[in-house]
Design an enzyme around this catalytic site. Structure first.
Site, PDB file in Angstrom:
ATOM      1  N   CYS A   1       0.818  -1.209   0.000  1.00  0.00           N
ATOM      2  CA  CYS A   1       0.000   0.000   0.000  1.00  0.00           C
ATOM      3  C   CYS A   1       0.862   1.274   0.000  1.00  0.00           C
ATOM      4  CB  CYS A   1      -0.987  -0.082   1.151  1.00  0.00           C
ATOM      5  SG  CYS A   1      -2.532   0.680   0.733  1.00  0.00           S
TER       6      CYS A   1
ATOM      7  N   HIS B   1      -3.413  -5.140   1.811  1.00  0.00           N
ATOM      8  CA  HIS B   1      -2.704  -5.456   3.061  1.00  0.00           C
ATOM      9  C   HIS B   1      -2.694  -6.969   3.319  1.00  0.00           C
ATOM     10  CE1 HIS B   1      -2.244  -1.389   4.870  1.00  0.00           C
ATOM     11  NE2 HIS B   1      -3.112  -1.119   3.931  1.00  0.00           N
TER      12      HIS B   1
ATOM     13  N   GLU C   1      -0.807  -8.742   5.163  1.00  0.00           N
ATOM     14  CA  GLU C   1      -0.441  -9.090   6.552  1.00  0.00           C
ATOM     15  C   GLU C   1      -1.658  -9.322   7.438  1.00  0.00           C
ATOM     16  OE1 GLU C   1      -0.243  -6.162   5.183  1.00  0.00           O
ATOM     17  OE2 GLU C   1      -1.039  -4.659   6.558  1.00  0.00           O
TER      18      GLU C   1
HETATM   19  N1  GLN Z   1      -3.521   6.415   1.060  1.00  0.00           N
HETATM   20  C1  GLN Z   1      -2.266   6.127   1.663  1.00  0.00           C
HETATM   21  C2  GLN Z   1      -1.143   6.945   1.053  1.00  0.00           C
HETATM   22  O1  GLN Z   1      -1.297   7.648   0.156  1.00  0.00           O
HETATM   23  C3  GLN Z   1      -1.941   4.653   1.597  1.00  0.00           C
HETATM   24  C4  GLN Z   1      -2.927   3.836   2.401  1.00  0.00           C
HETATM   25  C5  GLN Z   1      -2.398   2.580   2.994  1.00  0.00           C
HETATM   26  O2  GLN Z   1      -1.179   2.373   3.111  1.00  0.00           O
HETATM   27  N2  GLN Z   1      -3.276   1.741   3.439  1.00  0.00           N
HETATM   28  O3  GLN Z   1      -0.066   6.876   1.472  1.00  0.00           O
END
Ligand code: GLN
Length: 204
Positions: free
Chosen positions: A84, A179, A181
């Protein structure tokens, strides 16, 4: 005696404990000797074989790495797995970025930040990947909009790329928009397997 693989988890914010637990479960499933450490300073990076960059907020994560003077050391790590916000940090190009937002520019991917909308638009759904199926949790997630030639796609959600990997100049990079994990050890096992293959070939 078998030498332990050392994996660091960037530990400023995000699912640090969940990644550590997933790594431990994955290593035990693979019967692999592994040490995990939380990475908060440049010194912690010495001697690790791989790094996980958890989700969180990509602008903040970059700034904290910059404040600790860790950026160049992170770029030298041979194996990196970003989830992410971690995937955003690895991308060479980002859309919908905050003012002056920078990344580590490691992978040949263009990523759309917050591509599914706001935090309240977060969701989970079962997905198929080339490694197997799992429940994927998307938290204000990005989408991978375009990829370079040497990127291998691991999973798509409809037409959107949500997981991919790249071997480049002796380095291995893995980027996921969700995610893992929280629901599975599939990707942690995959990351450890990739590292242990290189590890075995450089130790012999
Ligand atoms: N929206 C977040 C960002 O721009 C990322 C979200 C996440 O890691 N779950 O960094």
């Amino acid at each position: 005696m078998q030498q332990s693989i050392k994996i660091g988890v960037l530990a400023f914010h995000g699912d640090v404990i969940e990644h550590i637990l997933s790594l431990k479960k994955a290593a035990s499933k693979l019967n692999l000797s592994m040490e995990v450490l939380s990475v908060r300073t440049k010194k912690d990076i010495d001697h690790i074989d791989g790094l996980i960059i958890p989700g969180g907020e990509s602008t903040t994560l970059y700034k904290l790495c910059e404040r600790e003077g860790m950026l160049e050391s992170i770029k030298k790590i041979k194996n990196i797995f970003g989830t992410c916000a971690g995937a955003i940090l690895m991308a060479k190009a980002i859309n919908n970025k905050t003012k002056d937002q920078k990344t580590l520019e490691l992978m040949d991917i263009e990523i759309d930040r917050n591509a599914y909308g706001r935090q309240t638009d977060s969701f989970e759904k079962p997905i198929e990947t080339s490694l197997g199926n799992l429940l994927a949790v998307f938290i204000r997630a990005p989408k991978i909009k375009s990829i370079g030639k040497s990127i291998i796609v691991i999973a798509k959600d409809a037409d959107e790329i949500i997981a991919c990997e790249q071997n480049i100049s002796g380095c291995y990079y893995l980027a996921l928009c969700f995610h893992p994990e929280l629901t599975s050890t599939l990707f942690h096992e995959h990351f450890l397997k990739k590292i242990s293959l290189n590890f075995t070939s450089t130790q012999s």
